[in-house]
Design a protein around this motif. Structure first.
Motif, PDB file in Angstrom:
ATOM      1  N   LEU A  16      34.840  46.279  36.755  1.00  0.00           N
ATOM      2  CA  LEU A  16      36.185  45.766  36.869  1.00  0.00           C
ATOM      3  C   LEU A  16      36.142  44.012  35.885  1.00  0.00           C
ATOM      4  O   LEU A  16      37.022  43.836  35.367  1.00  0.00           O
ATOM      5  N   LEU A  20      38.542  43.640  33.006  1.00  0.00           N
ATOM      6  CA  LEU A  20      39.267  42.365  32.887  1.00  0.00           C
ATOM      7  C   LEU A  20      39.029  41.623  31.714  1.00  0.00           C
ATOM      8  O   LEU A  20      40.071  41.103  31.094  1.00  0.00           O
ATOM      9  N   GLN A 297      52.536  41.027  44.215  1.00  0.00           N
ATOM     10  CA  GLN A 297      51.120  41.468  44.494  1.00  0.00           C
ATOM     11  C   GLN A 297      51.131  41.776  46.146  1.00  0.00           C
ATOM     12  O   GLN A 297      50.594  42.914  46.497  1.00  0.00           O
TER      13      GLN A 297
ATOM     14  N   ALA C  95      39.229  48.979  42.064  1.00  0.00           N
ATOM     15  CA  ALA C  95      40.007  47.796  42.781  1.00  0.00           C
ATOM     16  C   ALA C  95      40.519  48.130  44.006  1.00  0.00           C
ATOM     17  O   ALA C  95      40.598  47.271  44.993  1.00  0.00           O
ATOM     18  N   LEU C  99      36.781  45.125  47.365  1.00  0.00           N
ATOM     19  CA  LEU C  99      35.573  44.208  47.542  1.00  0.00           C
ATOM     20  C   LEU C  99      35.921  43.030  47.283  1.00  0.00           C
ATOM     21  O   LEU C  99      37.100  42.538  47.032  1.00  0.00           O
ATOM     22  N   LYS C 100      34.893  42.036  47.426  1.00  0.00           N
ATOM     23  CA  LYS C 100      35.120  40.653  47.179  1.00  0.00           C
ATOM     24  C   LYS C 100      35.753  40.375  45.683  1.00  0.00           C
ATOM     25  O   LYS C 100      35.400  40.881  44.876  1.00  0.00           O
ATOM     26  N   TYR C 102      38.621  40.834  44.859  1.00  0.00           N
ATOM     27  CA  TYR C 102      39.621  41.914  44.371  1.00  0.00           C
ATOM     28  C   TYR C 102      40.923  41.345  44.251  1.00  0.00           C
ATOM     29  O   TYR C 102      41.643  42.114  43.113  1.00  0.00           O
ATOM     30  N   ILE C 104      41.661  38.684  42.302  1.00  0.00           N
ATOM     31  CA  ILE C 104      41.516  38.327  41.050  1.00  0.00           C
ATOM     32  C   ILE C 104      41.852  39.345  40.310  1.00  0.00           C
ATOM     33  O   ILE C 104      42.500  39.186  39.162  1.00  0.00           O
ATOM     34  N   PHE C 105      40.946  40.488  40.424  1.00  0.00           N
ATOM     35  CA  PHE C 105      41.048  41.534  39.505  1.00  0.00           C
ATOM     36  C   PHE C 105      42.244  42.152  39.543  1.00  0.00           C
ATOM     37  O   PHE C 105      42.939  42.449  38.499  1.00  0.00           O
ATOM     38  N   ARG C 106      43.024  42.389  40.748  1.00  0.00           N
ATOM     39  CA  ARG C 106      44.360  42.971  40.954  1.00  0.00           C
ATOM     40  C   ARG C 106      45.356  42.101  39.968  1.00  0.00           C
ATOM     41  O   ARG C 106      46.148  42.773  39.266  1.00  0.00           O
ATOM     42  N   ILE C 107      45.326  40.780  40.177  1.00  0.00           N
ATOM     43  CA  ILE C 107      46.243  40.188  39.436  1.00  0.00           C
ATOM     44  C   ILE C 107      45.995  40.135  37.959  1.00  0.00           C
ATOM     45  O   ILE C 107      46.718  40.351  36.914  1.00  0.00           O
ATOM     46  N   GLY C 108      44.812  39.793  37.434  1.00  0.00           N
ATOM     47  CA  GLY C 108      44.257  39.652  36.089  1.00  0.00           C
ATOM     48  C   GLY C 108      44.548  40.879  35.367  1.00  0.00           C
ATOM     49  O   GLY C 108      44.897  41.179  34.508  1.00  0.00           O
ATOM     50  N   LEU C 109      44.385  42.015  36.145  1.00  0.00           N
ATOM     51  CA  LEU C 109      44.567  43.467  35.348  1.00  0.00           C
ATOM     52  C   LEU C 109      46.007  43.589  34.996  1.00  0.00           C
ATOM     53  O   LEU C 109      46.435  44.679  34.027  1.00  0.00           O
ATOM     54  N   ILE C 110      46.947  43.115  35.830  1.00  0.00           N
ATOM     55  CA  ILE C 110      48.235  43.354  35.421  1.00  0.00           C
ATOM     56  C   ILE C 110      48.718  42.314  34.349  1.00  0.00           C
ATOM     57  O   ILE C 110      50.102  42.573  33.978  1.00  0.00           O
ATOM     58  N   TRP C 111      48.119  41.389  34.333  1.00  0.00           N
ATOM     59  CA  TRP C 111      48.695  40.202  33.159  1.00  0.00           C
ATOM     60  C   TRP C 111      49.090  40.803  31.844  1.00  0.00           C
ATOM     61  O   TRP C 111      50.121  40.612  31.343  1.00  0.00           O
TER      62      TRP C 111
END
Lengths: 309, 442, 293
Positions: A16, A20, A297, C95, C99-100, C102, C104-111
């Motif tokens: 991840l 990212l 989200q 994602a 996990l911990k 997650y 941030i990853f969720r948001i960041g990967l959509i940017w």
């Protein structure tokens, strides 16, 4: 998570994080470019660490492009597109999945084909239609002799006009026409078990009630995803608004202004490459879609939706 | 804020005040963007401030092609502006369609005095009929020059920037020997390498006087000195005396020059302004006319940039307004405004003289631009140096660029590349002729 | 397949009418004019045209350069789809494990999806620049290794990566949304049956993802044919020597820039037919493997 899998967790994190980093790299570069001045941003090699000019550039970009009203306009248009799109796509998909008529596939393909001819290709005739949205109907009336007939019968000459240039409608309607939403809903609706439909019918519920009370609530994650995508899509529109909006002060959109700030390489001589200002503007333009994404989200989160049917 | 949901109106173009306006409003769509676009807006503001009868509404279209393309779309829906800024290569279609109001005739119709002979012939001929009557108003005009790093040339023992290609080649060797890795930052450009090159050498690009005399033209550049020139460039690149620097490769030729990496690059004089602004302290640079080969007599180069066209289908008040704006642009004050805020050069002799008298070109940042005027007016235009009037020219340019790119990448010889470019270009010309069958250039 | 329907076909007509109306006015009507131009030689400023029947098509299909463009487009479409779908799927599956960190990853990967075209082009140019970008370090090690301005294949790779970039983000949104709507009870049941994480991914999540997967597949392929103009324009301009001159870019250059309306219309029709054929194939042969219920 349910069980303890430390190695897999580390691997997950690594994957991840790499993903990212890769995905955000260009954003970082744009940010760095926005923090330098004219000479630094044009020098080589490309700057990797930010400078200190961010606020100056942001201010310059804001005033040069007159962003205030444009942000409002773009917001209005994007919300319009989102609302229009999720509504129309839902009911259309509903109409082709839950009814058994022969035209279902034909209608689906008719809608689907609209994805395959890009706007750039048909922009000139589409402009003509936007200049008078009722023109197709006028033409049909003319060809079939109806105009003549109506004129003979009642003395009224039918002359349909609806000028959508320089208007919100002209910006919103053509964007609602695309097939992505309908296709998405179709995929989802096809997963609805027959039993649910049977149950509704046995309860005496008509199709529209079924749509409103059962399908829409179940589609929440899809609606959220679609709304996010459509908001960003219409926020980033460039070619169409450039063409139909000449009253930039009142109806201009942000990404068109952004295009105006980015130096054009075609002019024999070119303008000054104000990349630092262009990138500062880009950062500002990026913020609302990102905020929308962050806001939306929550609807992607499992647990809010009761999908145990 | 007013939210207009629908506009049920007939032909509601912006600014068309239906009721009573004492002011006639008309639109002008221009293609320049960014900084230059802002200066264009300024000229519009200045016009509006200088009188109260007309109001010009200027809309930037983010690029020449978008400007013309959007105008065509609007034209087909009868929503077009009165004035459009069209670039050189985009005018053939407009000319053949006849959907414009020739400016010389327009000014005469409205009794506006303009001294048409005042315009530099190298500029006016590009936009004129065979009879010499001007169709469009020259506006942002430029011509190519080459920019050189004075320090690097001096260090290589070169006293004067070479005016012949042979001298140029020697200079490249000398510069390389003096330790500069990149003497010549090269970016393939039809405008410079083919068109202006042919003008300066008085050799044809195509038959029919470069297309002026008829639609049945054929390309000729694979048989002229141009071939030799491109082969020379190729050998310079192979030997390391020139490097390919394009914007898409990351560092354009201009940026390579400005960064002090390369000693020479070719570009339009309009870049003079830009280089001045982004050059770091300590970069000593100058411009020089593009070289010619020995054995050829130097001739005038022609204009690049764009001109302003007045389109048909508008009302008389709008035409009067357009005429007022165009004649406003032709005043010395406007020319000075334009020349000082951009890198473009004045288009009239009197405008140029006025600037000379003011000492405009005596010092930085404007010094050096008079070289461009010299290049433009070196001789009176001949049949071959009036300009280029070929249909589908943008596509022809891109054929040249693609083929030359293939040759430079080692996929074929330069002669083969140019042969293919000519062959494919002729197909385009033939198609153009068939599209406008029966018509001739006015 | 489905057996339960509603009977009232009038309602069906009513609900599909709005979209059909809009696409009639804003797509089919203008598109038909564009189609007409393909059979004539159209003068851009109006004023007449000549009927030439299938001549334009013959000319386009007989042009080796055009076939080069078709090949490049197909390679581009398939590669970016595979790349974008693969990466997005992996990222979404991981994602989804929640996990911990997650969120941030969720948001960041959509940017990346939110970023407008000029910025993307510029940023990628800085990354791929052989002289001054991040990849110039490769060239320091072995000079001339990375030069997409001269090497057509490298240019194509560069464009594929740039093209996939945005798609990964787009795909990720949908994959994640779909994964999140799989009932937890199913996954837990699998865990209790002793299936490990990877096994659960393979046997439970992926099959249930199938409808979305199909959606993404079709959209990715279609988009990479019809939407790739911006990337090409900023990064390579179709070069070097036409290596990245994709069909949609060629259409835009010829029509929008070169004022060859008829040629562009012809090419558009060919492109449309190609994409329809591909989509049809996907619907016919792949959709049948998708289990909806």
């Amino acid at each position: 998570m349910i069980e303890r899998t430390p190695i897999l967790n580390v691997a997950t994190h690594l994957i991840l994080i790499t993903g990212l980093a890769l995905l955000l790299l260009p954003v970082w570069i744009a940010y760095v470019a926005a923090t330098h001045d004219l000479q630094t941003v044009n020098s080589a090699p490309v700057e990797i660490w930010p400078g200190d000019q961010l606020w100056i550039n942001v201010q310059a970009a804001w005033t040069q492009a007159d962003f205030g009203p444009k942000f409002v306009n773009t917001f209005i248009v994007s919300v319009g597109v989102v609302v229009g799109k999720i509504t129309i796509a839902a009911i259309t998909a509903f109409g082709i999945v839950f009814f058994n008529h022969r035209l279902r596939m034909a209608i689906f393909w008719l809608i689907f084909i609209t994805l395959m001819l890009p706007l750039e290709v048909r922009i000139v005739p589409t402009y003509a239609v936007a200049a008078n949205a009722l023109m197709p109907f006028q033409t049909i009336l003319d060809w079939t002799g109806m105009t003549w007939l109506i004129e003979r019968a009642s003395g009224v000459r039918v002359d349909l006009q609806w000028n959508m240039l320089n208007s919100y409608t002209g910006l919103i309607l053509p964007l609602i026409a695309t097939a992505t939403g309908t296709f998405l809903y179709r995929q989802f609706f096809l997963t609805i078990p027959d039993e649910l439909v049977e149950a509704a019918k046995m309860d005496g519920a008509g199709p529209l009630r079924f749509l409103w009370q059962v399908l829409i609530p179940l589609s929440r994650t899809n609606i959220a995803a679609l709304a996010t995508i459509m908001f960003v899509y219409s926020w980033n529109q460039y070619l169409w608004p450039l063409l139909i909006i000449t009253d930039r002060a009142n109806y201009g959109l942000v990404v068109v202004e952004l295009g105006n700030l980015v130096p054009d390489a075609m002019t024999t001589g070119g303008g000054v490459p104000n990349w630092h200002i262009a990138m500062a503007a880009t950062l500002m333009v990026m913020i609302p879609p990102i905020l929308v994404v962050i806001f939306m989200q929550r609807w992607f989160v499992r647990g809010l939706i009761n999908t145990d049917k | 804020m007013n939210i207009k949901i629908t506009t049920l109106a007939l032909l509601a173009t912006t600014g068309m005040a239906g009721a009573a306006a004492a002011q006639t409003s008309f639109e002008y769509w221009y293609g320049l963007s960014g900084d230059l676009g802002n200066v264009v807006q300024e000229t519009c503001n200045r016009f509006n401030a200088s009188q109260s009868e007309y109001e010009i509404v200027c809309v930037g279209q983010d690029g020449y092609e978008a400007a013309v393309q959007n105008t065509i779309a609007a034209f087909r829906a009868n929503q077009h502006p009165t004035i459009v800024q069209s670039f050189d290569a985009g005018t053939a279609d407009l000319m053949l369609s006849g959907e414009f109001y020739p400016v010389q005739q327009m000014m005469a119709d409205y009794d506006i005095e303009i001294d048409w002979s005042n315009y530099f012939p190298g500029i006016s001929n590009y936009y004129a009929a065979a009879t010499g009557e001007l169709f469009s108003m020259p506006f942002n005009s430029s011509t190519p020059v080459y920019y050189y790093n004075e320090d690097m040339l001096a260090a290589a023992g070169i006293e004067e920037a070479p005016l012949t290609w042979e001298g140029f080649a020697e200079a490249l060797v000398a510069i390389k020997d003096s330790g500069v890795d990149c003497p010549y930052a090269y970016a393939p450009s039809t405008w410079i390498d083919l068109e202006q090159f042919s003008m300066a050498h008085n050799i044809p690009v195509a038959s029919n006087d470069n297309g002026y005399a008829g639609l049945d033209s054929e390309l000729l550049f694979n048989t002229t000195q141009h071939v030799q020139h491109m082969e020379n460039i190729q050998s310079w690149i192979n030997d390391g005396y020139a490097h390919i620097r394009t914007a898409q490769s990351g560092l354009s030729a201009r940026d390579s020059f400005v960064q002090g990496e390369c000693a020479i690059f070719f570009s339009s004089i309009a870049d003079h302004n830009t280089v001045g602004k982004i050059a770091p302290e300590g970069l000593n640079w100058e411009v020089q006319m593009i070289p010619v080969y020995e054995g050829f007599e130097r001739h005038n180069t022609v204009v690049g940039g764009a001109s302003l066209w007045v389109l048909s289908g508008k009302t008389e008040e709008e035409y009067r307004g357009a005429a007022a704006y165009l004649s406003f642009l032709a005043t010395p004050e406007s020319e000075e405004f334009w020349a000082s805020n951009t890198g473009y050069i004045p288009v009239t002799q009197t405008g140029y003289d006025a600037l000379i008298d003011k000492g405009f070109y005596d010092a930085a940042p404007y010094a050096g631009r008079e070289i461009a005027i010299r290049s433009l007016t070196y001789t009176a235009p001949t049949n071959l140096t009036r300009g280029i009037r070929l249909g589908g020219f943008i596509q022809i340019r891109s054929e040249w660029t693609n083929e030359v790119g293939a040759a430079l990448a080692g996929q074929k010889t330069m002669q083969e590349a140019l042969d293919t470019a000519v062959e494919r270009g002729n197909v385009i010309l033939d198609r153009f002729a068939r599209t406008y069958a029966g018509k001739t250039f006015p | 397949m489905r057996r339960a329907y509603f009977k009232n076909n009038w309602i069906a007509a009513l609900v599909v009418a709005p979209q059909l109306l809009i696409i009639f006015v804003f797509f089919y009507w203008p598109a038909s004019q564009a189609v007409y131009w393909a059979f004539t030689l159209e003068q851009p400023w109006g004023g007449g045209n000549t009927w030439v029947g299938l001549d334009n098509f013959r000319q386009a299909l007989g042009d080796p350069v055009y076939w080069q463009s078709v090949t490049a487009s197909i390679i581009f479409a398939l590669s970016s789809t595979v790349l974008a779908m693969g990466m997005a799927l992996i990222l979404a599956l991981f994602a989804d494990r929640q996990l911990k960190g997650y969120k941030i990853f969720r948001i960041g990967l959509i940017w990346p999806y939110a970023i407008a075209a000029p910025a993307v082009g510029l940023a990628f140019r800085f990354v791929f620049n052989p002289n001054a970008g991040l990849l110039s370090f490769v060239n320091k090690a072995m000079p001339g290794l990375w030069d997409p301005t001269l090497n057509g294949n490298q240019a194509l790779i560069m464009v594929i990566v740039a093209g996939s970039w945005k798609l990964i983000s787009y795909n990720f949104i949908f994959f994640l949304a779909a994964l999140q709507s799989i009932p937890r009870s199913l996954v837990e049941a699998g865990a209790m049956d002793g299936a490990g994480v990877l096994r659960r991914m393979r046997d439970i999540q992926l099959p249930l993802l199938a409808p979305t997967f199909f959606f993404i597949l079709v959209i990715n392929i279609t988009d990479s044919f019809t939407d790739s103009f911006g990337i090409i324009d900023t990064l390579t301009g179709g070069g070097p020597a036409r290596a990245t001159d994709l069909m949609v870019y060629k259409i835009y250059s010829d029509g929008f820039r070169g004022f060859d309306y008829s040629g562009a219309a012809t090419q558009s029709i060919i492109l449309m037919v190609l994409v329809i054929a591909l989509t049809f194939v996907q619907f016919r042969y792949i959709e049948r493997r998708v289990h909806y219920t």
